[in-house]
Motif scaffolding. Sequence first.
Motif, PDB file in Angstrom:
ATOM      1  N   CYS A 206      34.983  48.564-128.239  1.00  0.00           N
ATOM      2  CA  CYS A 206      36.114  47.691-128.557  1.00  0.00           C
ATOM      3  C   CYS A 206      36.088  47.225-130.009  1.00  0.00           C
ATOM      4  CB  CYS A 206      36.153  46.495-127.621  1.00  0.00           C
ATOM      5  SG  CYS A 206      34.658  45.490-127.612  1.00  0.00           S
ATOM      6  N   GLY A 207      35.124  47.696-130.807  1.00  0.00           N
ATOM      7  CA  GLY A 207      35.080  47.305-132.211  1.00  0.00           C
ATOM      8  C   GLY A 207      33.828  47.803-132.897  1.00  0.00           C
ATOM      9  N   LEU A 208      33.810  47.628-134.209  1.00  0.00           N
ATOM     10  CA  LEU A 208      32.671  48.061-135.025  1.00  0.00           C
ATOM     11  C   LEU A 208      32.239  46.933-135.952  1.00  0.00           C
ATOM     12  CD1 LEU A 208      33.871  51.644-136.085  1.00  0.00           C
ATOM     13  CD2 LEU A 208      32.278  51.071-134.234  1.00  0.00           C
ATOM     14  N   HIS A 209      30.936  46.824-136.171  1.00  0.00           N
ATOM     15  CA  HIS A 209      30.358  45.897-137.140  1.00  0.00           C
ATOM     16  C   HIS A 209      29.782  46.758-138.264  1.00  0.00           C
ATOM     17  CE1 HIS A 209      27.469  43.223-139.053  1.00  0.00           C
ATOM     18  NE2 HIS A 209      28.004  42.188-138.409  1.00  0.00           N
ATOM     19  N   ILE A 210      30.276  46.572-139.473  1.00  0.00           N
ATOM     20  CA  ILE A 210      29.921  47.451-140.586  1.00  0.00           C
ATOM     21  C   ILE A 210      29.207  46.656-141.681  1.00  0.00           C
ATOM     22  CG2 ILE A 210      30.830  48.972-142.383  1.00  0.00           C
ATOM     23  CD1 ILE A 210      33.264  49.437-140.510  1.00  0.00           C
ATOM     24  N   THR A 211      28.041  47.139-142.079  1.00  0.00           N
ATOM     25  CA  THR A 211      27.305  46.557-143.201  1.00  0.00           C
ATOM     26  C   THR A 211      27.189  47.610-144.289  1.00  0.00           C
ATOM     27  OG1 THR A 211      25.996  45.202-141.665  1.00  0.00           O
ATOM     28  CG2 THR A 211      25.187  45.407-143.938  1.00  0.00           C
ATOM     29  N   TYR A 212      27.869  47.391-145.400  1.00  0.00           N
ATOM     30  CA  TYR A 212      27.825  48.339-146.520  1.00  0.00           C
ATOM     31  C   TYR A 212      26.515  48.159-147.292  1.00  0.00           C
ATOM     32  CZ  TYR A 212      32.785  49.283-145.716  1.00  0.00           C
ATOM     33  OH  TYR A 212      33.986  49.660-145.151  1.00  0.00           O
ATOM     34  N   LEU A 213      25.904  49.281-147.667  1.00  0.00           N
ATOM     35  CA  LEU A 213      24.593  49.261-148.307  1.00  0.00           C
ATOM     36  C   LEU A 213      24.621  49.931-149.674  1.00  0.00           C
ATOM     37  CD1 LEU A 213      22.473  50.386-145.201  1.00  0.00           C
ATOM     38  CD2 LEU A 213      22.889  48.041-145.966  1.00  0.00           C
ATOM     39  N   GLN A 214      23.626  49.601-150.480  1.00  0.00           N
ATOM     40  CA  GLN A 214      23.382  50.296-151.734  1.00  0.00           C
ATOM     41  C   GLN A 214      21.900  50.184-152.045  1.00  0.00           C
ATOM     42  OE1 GLN A 214      25.887  47.856-154.344  1.00  0.00           O
ATOM     43  NE2 GLN A 214      24.052  47.045-155.335  1.00  0.00           N
ATOM     44  N   THR A 215      21.424  51.032-152.924  1.00  0.00           N
ATOM     45  CA  THR A 215      20.007  51.024-153.269  1.00  0.00           C
ATOM     46  C   THR A 215      19.741  50.007-154.361  1.00  0.00           C
ATOM     47  OG1 THR A 215      19.806  53.357-152.699  1.00  0.00           O
ATOM     48  CG2 THR A 215      18.074  52.428-154.071  1.00  0.00           C
ATOM     49  N   ALA A 216      18.738  49.158-154.129  1.00  0.00           N
ATOM     50  CA  ALA A 216      18.373  48.154-155.132  1.00  0.00           C
ATOM     51  C   ALA A 216      17.686  48.821-156.315  1.00  0.00           C
ATOM     52  CB  ALA A 216      17.450  47.117-154.512  1.00  0.00           C
ATOM     53  N   SER A 217      17.963  48.328-157.504  1.00  0.00           N
ATOM     54  CA  SER A 217      17.398  48.937-158.709  1.00  0.00           C
ATOM     55  C   SER A 217      15.934  48.560-158.913  1.00  0.00           C
ATOM     56  CB  SER A 217      18.207  48.496-159.936  1.00  0.00           C
ATOM     57  OG  SER A 217      18.205  47.076-160.052  1.00  0.00           O
ATOM     58  N   TYR A 218      15.501  47.440-158.307  1.00  0.00           N
ATOM     59  CA  TYR A 218      14.148  46.952-158.602  1.00  0.00           C
ATOM     60  C   TYR A 218      13.072  47.543-157.697  1.00  0.00           C
ATOM     61  CZ  TYR A 218      15.644  43.769-154.873  1.00  0.00           C
ATOM     62  OH  TYR A 218      16.153  43.254-153.711  1.00  0.00           O
ATOM     63  N   ASN A 219      13.446  48.044-156.496  1.00  0.00           N
ATOM     64  CA  ASN A 219      12.415  48.617-155.630  1.00  0.00           C
ATOM     65  C   ASN A 219      12.885  49.834-154.846  1.00  0.00           C
ATOM     66  OD1 ASN A 219      14.131  47.501-153.751  1.00  0.00           O
ATOM     67  ND2 ASN A 219      12.634  46.069-152.898  1.00  0.00           N
ATOM     68  N   ASP A 220      14.092  50.307-155.117  1.00  0.00           N
ATOM     69  CA  ASP A 220      14.654  51.498-154.477  1.00  0.00           C
ATOM     70  C   ASP A 220      14.899  51.329-152.978  1.00  0.00           C
ATOM     71  OD1 ASP A 220      14.773  52.943-156.836  1.00  0.00           O
ATOM     72  OD2 ASP A 220      12.740  53.747-156.597  1.00  0.00           O
ATOM     73  N   LEU A 221      14.767  50.122-152.439  1.00  0.00           N
ATOM     74  CA  LEU A 221      15.074  49.894-151.033  1.00  0.00           C
ATOM     75  C   LEU A 221      16.563  49.573-150.876  1.00  0.00           C
ATOM     76  CD1 LEU A 221      12.082  47.715-149.739  1.00  0.00           C
ATOM     77  CD2 LEU A 221      12.582  50.108-149.171  1.00  0.00           C
ATOM     78  N   PRO A 222      17.174  50.008-149.784  1.00  0.00           N
ATOM     79  CA  PRO A 222      18.581  49.668-149.554  1.00  0.00           C
ATOM     80  C   PRO A 222      18.755  48.165-149.345  1.00  0.00           C
ATOM     81  CG  PRO A 222      17.874  51.500-148.149  1.00  0.00           C
ATOM     82  CD  PRO A 222      16.642  50.914-148.748  1.00  0.00           C
ATOM     83  N   VAL A 223      19.839  47.629-149.869  1.00  0.00           N
ATOM     84  CA  VAL A 223      20.215  46.229-149.687  1.00  0.00           C
ATOM     85  C   VAL A 223      21.706  46.191-149.382  1.00  0.00           C
ATOM     86  CG1 VAL A 223      18.429  45.321-151.218  1.00  0.00           C
ATOM     87  CG2 VAL A 223      20.660  45.959-152.168  1.00  0.00           C
ATOM     88  N   LYS A 224      22.185  45.015-148.989  1.00  0.00           N
ATOM     89  CA  LYS A 224      23.631  44.876-148.791  1.00  0.00           C
ATOM     90  C   LYS A 224      24.354  45.119-150.117  1.00  0.00           C
ATOM     91  CE  LYS A 224      23.326  40.799-146.787  1.00  0.00           C
ATOM     92  NZ  LYS A 224      23.698  39.531-146.099  1.00  0.00           N
ATOM     93  N   ALA A 225      25.448  45.858-150.054  1.00  0.00           N
ATOM     94  CA  ALA A 225      26.170  46.221-151.263  1.00  0.00           C
ATOM     95  C   ALA A 225      26.748  44.986-151.953  1.00  0.00           C
ATOM     96  CB  ALA A 225      27.288  47.205-150.928  1.00  0.00           C
ATOM     97  N   ALA A 226      26.638  44.956-153.283  1.00  0.00           N
ATOM     98  CA  ALA A 226      27.231  43.887-154.094  1.00  0.00           C
ATOM     99  C   ALA A 226      28.622  44.337-154.517  1.00  0.00           C
ATOM    100  CB  ALA A 226      26.358  43.600-155.310  1.00  0.00           C
TER     101      ALA A 226
END
Length: 361
Positions: A206-226
Amino acid sequence: MTKSTENHQNRPPYRLADVKETARGRWPEILRALGVPESYTDTRKHQPCPSCGGKDRFRFTDHKQGGGFICNHCTPDGGSGFDLLMLVYGYTFAEAVKAVAVILGLDGGHIAPSVAKIPPKPADTEQDGKRRIERLLTLWAECLPWNTDGMIGDYLYGRGIPLPEKLPVSDGLRLHKRLPYWHEGRVLGHFPAMVGLFQDIAGKPCGLHITYLQTASYNDLPVKAALFDPKNRERLPAKKMRSAGAGSLTGAAIRLFEPENGVLGVCEGIETAFAARYVSGVPMWACGSAHGIQSLVLPDGIRELVIIADNDTNGTGINAARALQRKYQKGLDSIKIWQPDTMGADALDVLAAQVQKGAAA
């Protein structure tokens, strides 16, 4: 910049008490301005509930000119105009307050002389509903298993979960490799996204929950997109919800883990659900918001329920948890509520700290 300065800058330019007082007596106009169909603000008749349907279980009372309503099925204790917006659109309480503040002209520090007259959106037809669910299912089908290439696992690790890939996650969570971010009719970019599937009591999407991601520049781990509005540079939400229709998310949840022996835990966010599952071993569902917790409808077979509530300064989290507890207190063997001790604390932060302490022990 100090933490107190950051908090001051992030504080909305209005007080909740001011929004409530300014809205008093103007709720029918406010709700119509925000697109709620005019029929839902008619105090003269009973009608179907915008959330759970029926024929005549819903009635708009505008109790004490506060936008009040009652649904004999899903909201027997009644609710305010803010609650009605949460019911119809799946807003959090803060989002509902902000929407009303904008309509009243309080968000910029000035009170509007009158409520904006925006034609109410027509109610979804059956054909509209079918098209919306088809679009949701098409997007869901584009997604890959959640642990594809480790991006979601790395994101959760960065949020404080040591071994997310070891947890028995259901197919209710997936990864979209390149999802467009739409804002005001234009695409601001394409991003990987963590996508959770909302299911109703029957297990239907009945729906979707979406979290957009991007790679952080300081440790290469994905974070929530700015993400920022290109016009005014205001921060845009990295998380979005898409529903099959007005009120379709009410009562639904993202079923991240299968209940075990009749035991289930519920919380607001996906990240909190992972932390709670790691710490306690309790299988968790994410409800998306405090309203999602309050309105959750449990399937048959649940005997023991654990509710994790954020310690919001306005009491939204604990009030939602207690509402769910009251709803099922006669039907379950056990209901427990847990929340952080510190006012304003996010449950995920506390649980992640416990994870790290356990990992270091």
